[in-house]
Design an enzyme around this catalytic site. Structure first.
Site, PDB file in Angstrom:
ATOM      1  N   GLY A 253      97.706  78.087  11.217  1.00 49.45           N
ATOM      2  CA  GLY A 253      98.457  79.171  11.831  1.00 49.45           C
ATOM      3  C   GLY A 253      99.720  79.437  11.061  1.00 49.45           C
TER       4      GLY A 253
ATOM      5  N   VAL B 178      95.688  72.714   9.634  1.00 47.36           N
ATOM      6  CA  VAL B 178      95.228  71.644  10.517  1.00 47.36           C
ATOM      7  C   VAL B 178      94.004  70.970   9.904  1.00 47.36           C
ATOM      8  CG1 VAL B 178      94.427  71.057  12.821  1.00 47.36           C
ATOM      9  CG2 VAL B 178      96.076  72.910  12.515  1.00 47.36           C
TER      10      VAL B 178
ATOM     11  N   LYS C 151      98.373  68.268  11.651  1.00 45.37           N
ATOM     12  CA  LYS C 151      98.964  69.530  11.203  1.00 45.37           C
ATOM     13  C   LYS C 151      99.966  69.271  10.084  1.00 45.37           C
ATOM     14  CE  LYS C 151     101.888  72.171  13.603  1.00 45.37           C
ATOM     15  NZ  LYS C 151     102.384  73.122  14.618  1.00 45.37           N
TER      16      LYS C 151
ATOM     17  N   ASP D 127     105.207  82.092  21.393  1.00 43.34           N
ATOM     18  CA  ASP D 127     104.079  82.503  20.555  1.00 43.34           C
ATOM     19  C   ASP D 127     102.752  82.286  21.296  1.00 43.34           C
ATOM     20  OD1 ASP D 127     102.906  83.607  18.323  1.00 43.34           O
ATOM     21  OD2 ASP D 127     102.925  81.770  17.139  1.00 43.34           O
TER      22      ASP D 127
END
Length: 590
Positions: free
Chosen positions: A281, A286, A299, A395
């Site tokens: 993202g 990830v 991550k 978000d």
């Protein structure tokens, strides 16, 4: 409660002997309705709340406020006033029950009744009372709103062990070495510079050169180890390792197990081989790995910039202090690399975005979509109002919602999240989020409130209803998803955009969810509901859906029967322009 047409008093026998010295007057009445006094014994009319009370006539309490009739260990005797000589028994303060029987007075758990005994910190029940204390790092009166204030630990050096530069933070403090030094600022003399080591290498002249020549292999190895150690220390400091140590030291539940070595993570991912990548993202890539026989998600930040590092420590600070079944669980982190690494529980079913927009005609069922929406609302309501310090996610989108084997939703990616003090209604900050989900008022004013998350959640509801991607959707007239949805809802022809799979399932809750999505995406943030209200609405819809069988015909989804324009009034004229401006301005830097 019964209604009586007449009232009467009767003489009761005491010890089997009738007479004026043994009379006891009985009147069934609520203690809040009338005080126990002979002056009040008038003939009432209408309804009476039914509670039995009595007194012991012609006797009074002993000097120590005791009586032979008060059998409970936490009871006391009270003389009656306003009438003949009498007394009765009561439970002591902090207890309730029957004072006339042994152990009849029981302790009241004041912490279970916050309305009567308010506590805005940590409530602890005690025998006959309770204690209300501020959270660690705060002081003041926890019994009143905003009564606990942040303690400036840096202003009291005698109360902490910081031998470097102390920086106060909400509920805690950050201690680091001063510029030009490194090491452990929590230990006296723990911060040092490189100067002494460099000078030492230049002393000794020819003798040193000879020793270097003879012991070159040994010295080379030592130098490499020293460089590796220094590099780890530099990365540790750069990645706010000292602050992280303070965070985990305050929470004994997570402690040292959250510190994971780079060697373990490289072994788990085959040195971060691309074949282990499972997604990514705006805040990192990830990887999937096997750590201590447990499948985990790792991550890794994309870019080595200060903002990414700040987002990392922000996510660690938030996830290490919250615990909710619908929020992703942080297992640990690694601080030994240039880019920080976070280790989460692995969610085998991917993201909501993947399931919702899967190729083909069959996607998530409407029942699953409604349940997932409820679970996300529960997580956001917890962040906004139940966490020790309110947290705004900033978000919310389908790609940040993970699903497990049972399709249970887990909110993830807290890199952009923001703390907000309880007594604040909003905070001005740099705009972060994803175009299509971003609150228009936050985008233009930079003022972040809890209603910004509500807007993003409303967009997610529209996405669940329509199976359209908010950041790429365009109607024939060039309108974005939120604007077009509001327009069709106002015209009563929402069937033109609703996912055909939902229409086939014919669920009554679709109308209510569409109306809720429209309220959440109102242009003015004050017109939007809170996440707690959203949660309650979805909870009620789910409960109604389980109890009432679906008897709706397919005809309700036709244009003339879906939803009339009078059922919901929307202020859409300005919303069209603003959404258009957001999407256009996204092409240019702010």
């Amino acid at each position: 409660m019964a209604e009586y047409s007449s009232y009467e008093f009767k003489a009761l026998r005491m010890n089997g002997v009738p007479g004026p010295n043994s009379d006891a007057k009985v009147w069934i009445v609520d203690s809040d309705f009338v005080s126990f006094a002979y002056a009040d014994w008038v003939r009432p009319s209408g309804r009476l709340p039914a509670v039995l009370d009595w007194s012991i006539n012609h006797t009074t309490c002993h000097g120590n406020a005791s009586s032979a009739a008060c059998h409970s260990s936490h009871s006391l005797c009270q003389n009656s006033t306003g009438g003949p000589q009498a007394h009765h028994c009561e439970c002591a303060q902090g207890y309730k029950g029957n004072p006339y029987i042994p152990n009849g007075c029981k302790d009241i758990n004041e912490c279970d009744d916050p309305e009567t005994y308010p506590c805005y910190g940590v409530c602890s029940n005690t025998e006959g009372g309770h204690q209300c204390q501020c959270l660690p790092g705060y002081q003041g009166n926890a019994s009143v709103p905003n009564g606990c204030k942040d303690i400036d630990e840096c202003a009291h050096p005698d109360q902490h062990s910081c031998y470097g530069l102390c920086i106060n933070m909400p509920g805690t403090f950050h201690c680091r070495c001063k510029d030009g030094t490194y090491g452990d600022p929590l230990t006296k003399g723990g911060c040092s510079s490189h100067t002494g080591w460099k000078i030492g290498l230049g002393v000794g002249g020819g003798t040193t050169f000879l020793l270097l020549a003879l012991g070159a292999p040994f010295i080379t190895r030592k130098i490499k180890l020293h460089k590796a150690k220094r590099e780890k220390e530099r990365c540790f400091k750069q990645n706010h390792g000292l602050l992280f140590q303070q965070l985990v030291s305050r929470n004994s539940d997570i402690g040292g197990r959250m510190i994971i070595t780079l060697r373990d993570l490289e072994k788990a991912t085959n040195k971060f081989d691309p074949s282990h990548e499972i997604g990514g993202g705006g805040h990192g890539v990830v990887y999937k790995g096997l750590l201590d026989l447990q499948v985990v998600a790792i991550k890794k930040s994309k870019i080595i910039v200060q903002r990414e590092i700040d987002d990392f420590i922000n996510e660690v600070a938030i996830l290490s202090q919250i615990n909710h079944r619908n929020i992703v669980n942080l297992l640990g982190c690694c601080l030994e690399t240039e880019v920080p690494l976070l280790v989460y529980e692995f969610r085998s079913n991917g993201t909501l975005d993947h399931h919702l927009h899967v190729e083909g005609t069959i996607s998530l069922s409407w029942d699953d979509r409604l349940r997932i929406a409820l679970e996300i609302s529960k997580a956001l309501a917890y962040l906004h109002s139940a966490a020790s310090t309110p947290i705004l996610h900033r978000d919310i989108k389908s790609s940040n919602i993970l699903l497990d084997d049972n399709l249970i939703a887990k909110v993830s990616d807290f890199g952009a999240s923001k703390y907000i003090q309880i007594d604040q209604t909003g905070v001005t900050t740099a705009v972060q989020g994803t175009i299509g989900y971003l609150d228009p008022m936050y985008y233009y004013t930079s003022r972040l409130t809890d209603k910004s998350d509500v807007f993003s959640f409303g967009v997610l509801l529209i996405e669940l209803l329509t199976k359209k991607k908010p950041f790429v959707y365009r109607s024939d007239d060039g309108e974005g998803l939120v604007t077009h949805f509001a327009s069709l809802l106002t015209q009563g022809i929402l069937v033109d955009i609703i996912d055909p799979q939902i229409i086939e399932e014919e669920d009554e809750a679709v109308d209510e969810v569409a109306a809720l999505a429209a309220k959440c995406t109102k242009l003015n943030g004050e017109d939007r509901p809170t996440m707690r209200e959203v949660e309650m609405t979805l909870e009620n819809l789910r409960g109604t859906k389980k109890q009432v069988p679906n008897t709706t015909s397919r005809r309700k989804y036709e244009k003339d029967h879906y939803m009339s324009s009078g059922e919901l009034t929307l202020d859409t004229s300005r919303q069209y322009t603003m959404e258009e401006e957001i999407l256009l301005s996204a092409r240019y830097p702010r």
